[in-house]
Every structure is written in C-alpha cells, then in structure tokens.
Design an enzyme around this catalytic site. Structure first.
Site, PDB file in Angstrom:
ATOM      1  CB  CYS A 131       1.842   5.137   1.648  1.00 40.38           C
ATOM      2  SG  CYS A 131       3.300   4.381   2.528  1.00 40.38           S
ATOM      3  CG  HIS A 256      -0.370   1.520   4.034  1.00 39.52           C
ATOM      4  ND1 HIS A 256       0.317   0.245   3.814  1.00 39.52           N
ATOM      5  CD2 HIS A 256       0.506   2.274   3.672  1.00 39.52           C
ATOM      6  CE1 HIS A 256       1.601   0.445   3.346  1.00 39.52           C
ATOM      7  NE2 HIS A 256       1.732   1.807   3.377  1.00 39.52           N
TER       8      HIS A 256
END
Length: 351
Positions: A131, A256
């Site tokens: 990710c 993120h």
C-alpha cells in the site's frame, strides 16, 4: 463470443475484502460467478456483492474448482500456502500479500504503469504492490515515463488501517481515552494513559506519530521501507534506482500520504510536471496552495485516484521535484489495484 470468467475472492470477510466487494459492485460487471472464500470460521456467512447475497465458503482445494481468476486479500502465510494450490487447480492468482512480490517469476503490476508485465506469469501468479508503494507509484510512473527517474527520497505518513481491523480499533480506543483531557502536554503522559493498549503498534498513536512501520531488517531499516525500495525498482524496471524511505504511522484511520523527492535525468519544469500529472490515468492534480488546495487524507479517503499537490522544483537541484501525494490504502493501495489487475487478465478471456 464473450466468456465471463469465474472469480474467487479469497479473504472476502477481511478489511480489504470488504472494500473489494464494494469495488466489484461498483465496476462494470464482467464476471460470471463470484465465489467468496475465507477461513473456516467465516464459512456460512452471507455477504452482498453485485446486489446479491453470496454465502462464504471455507478455503480448500475444492473451493477453486472451476475458478478462472482468484484474488487473494489475506496474510502472507495464507497466500503462500493457498495461492499455489489455486494456480495448480487452473486459476490465475492475483495476490495482494507480500508472499510473492519479489519472486522473479511473479510480475509485480500496477495497471497504469506496467500493464504489459501481467502477461508473463510462469507461476500463474501476479502480485500487487504494498500500500505504501501504491500511494505514490502511479504518479511517479507517469513522471518517469517523461523525465527518466534516477532517485527517490520519500517519507510516508501511514494510516492505521494498514495494520488491519486491529489497527483501526486500537486508534479509536486510544482517541476515546485522550478525548477531553489535557494529555499531550508533559513527557510520557499519553503513554501512561494508554498503558499497554498499543495494539499492533510499538507506541501510542493518539496525539502522536510513530516512526516505525513493519518489522526490523538489516542496519535498522524496517520491512515497509525496504518494500518501497524494492517494489519501486521492480515496477519501474529500474533495478539500480536509488531509493530511501522513512515510514511513519500517523493517527489517521484510512489513506496514506507521502512526501516525495524525485530526481530525474535532466532538468524538469513544474509546468511540464503539472501537465503530465493532470492527464495521467489514475492521478488527480489538486495543487493551489494560495487557495488552500492540496490533498489531505480526510478529503481523499474513499476515492480511487492518487492525489498530488505541493508540486515544486527543488530549490537546489533543477532536475528534482518535490510532491505531496495521498492515496486510500484500502482502495488503490490494496483492493482496487488487485481488482484492476484481475480485470486486465479477464480481458484475455474475451474471444
């Protein structure tokens, strides 16, 4: 004729699996049967996909009978055990774990960057990146195609959902502990209040940031930092690319963020970089600091693209750009990229 392939979603009841079912329900319906697979303890549960309730079956060899493509959203050790089983049963596996990413016989694919790589799959397995890597690589890939990348220096600000449901529950519990207090004003007061309730993290996340994601590797690097380095090299086809990463966990539930220093072969201009980013598939350029416009996790969460802002040329290097990027780690960072790879492979079933 058009053959609608049978799809298995392994790990359908997990955090990423839940998002995957939403994506499958939102995207064009190219699938025949969608089979939901999970651990034996989840067998018998009913989940909704494409507006229909589907019963979850336990993972087993028989679960892959007749499956054309199997998407795995499970821990590394589960993928390592069952992905080869699915492949042996004739399925093409798209794996979202870290079990096969650096295997030289397994392509590591981001459809906007290296879709061609998905066609060479000697083990019948295609891997999707981590990710953190996916938070930036679509934007970086577009810039690399124009300018030629030479070096990356990145810092990540990673959401707790990257640690699964336990990470989310830990943060919410800690926030409840500190809400309405004067904590965060003296050394150790947050840690004393939270006590041992740090969950999957080495330190409290509420009112704090923790400069550690992953497990310990050689010379003090973390596994997450090494993933950013190794995966970026493999995806871009640049085995000698200089990459330095520092990965930090922050008190954000999902999405993120990363600061990126990208150095290229020749001089770059901000205008050209903006033009590239504004037209790149899977990227949204959101960059007007004078108007307070730049991506933040609170605005990006739940969306598919990589959002890019704060585009600047480095003050001391005319061949380098500075960027701030955000990407939902459960969508493009996990489920969406896996689904996109599966859709790419599914197109091969059209005759």
């Amino acid at each position: 004729m058009t053959v609608r392939p049978t799809l298995a979603v392994v790990g359908a009841t997990g955090a990423v699996g839940t998002v995957m079912l939403q994506i499958l329900s939102q995207h064009a319906d190219i699938w025949g049967e969608i089979r939901l697979v999970a651990s034996p303890r989840s067998a018998g549960r009913k989940l909704t996909v494409r507006g229909e309730e589907v019963e979850v079956v336990a993972v087993s060899e028989e679960a892959f009978d007749g499956v054309d493509i199997a998407m795995f959203d499970v821990p590394d050790e589960v993928a390592a055990r069952w992905a080869p089983v699915a492949a042996a049963k004739g399925a093409i596996v798209v794996d979202n774990s870290g079990a096969f990413r650096m295997d030289p016989d397994v392509p590591l694919v981001v459809p906007e960057v290296n879709p061609h790589a998905a066609r060479r799959r000697p083990r019948s397995i295609v891997a999707s990146p981590n990710c953190a890597t996916l938070s930036m690589i679509v934007a970086i890939g577009a810039l690399h195609a124009e300018f030629g990348l030479r070096e990356l220096i990145v810092s990540s600000y990673q959401a707790v959902s990257g640690a699964g449901r336990a990470g989310i529950e830990t943060l919410r519990s800690q926030l409840a502990m500190v809400a309405g207090t004067e904590l965060g004003t003296s050394p150790g007061d947050v840690r004393r209040s939270v006590g041992d309730e740090t969950g999957p993290f080495p330190a409290p996340l509420a009112l704090n940031v923790v400069p550690w994601v992953g497990s310990l590797r050689e010379d003090g690097w973390s596994s997450e930092e090494m993933k950013v380095r190794d995966e970026s090299r493999k995806i871009l086809g640049l085995p000698g690319l200089k990459v330095t990463a520092t990965c930090v966990r922050v008190p954000v539930v999902t999405t993120h963020s990363m600061t990126v220093h990208a150095r290229f072969e020749d001089e770059v201009t901000v205008d050209k970089a903006r033009e590239i980013l504004a037209t790149a598939p899977g990227v949204v350029l959101f960059d007007d600091p004078a108007e307070g416009e730049f991506p933040t996790p609170a605005d990006v969460v739940g969306t598919d693209p990589t959002w890019v802002g704060r585009v600047r040329r480095s003050l001391d290097d005319t061949a380098a750009l500075e960027l701030f990027v955000c990407g939902d780690n459960l969508r493009k960072g996990s489920a969406l990229n896996t689904a996109q790879i599966a859709e790419l492979i599914a197109s091969e079933f059209t005759a």
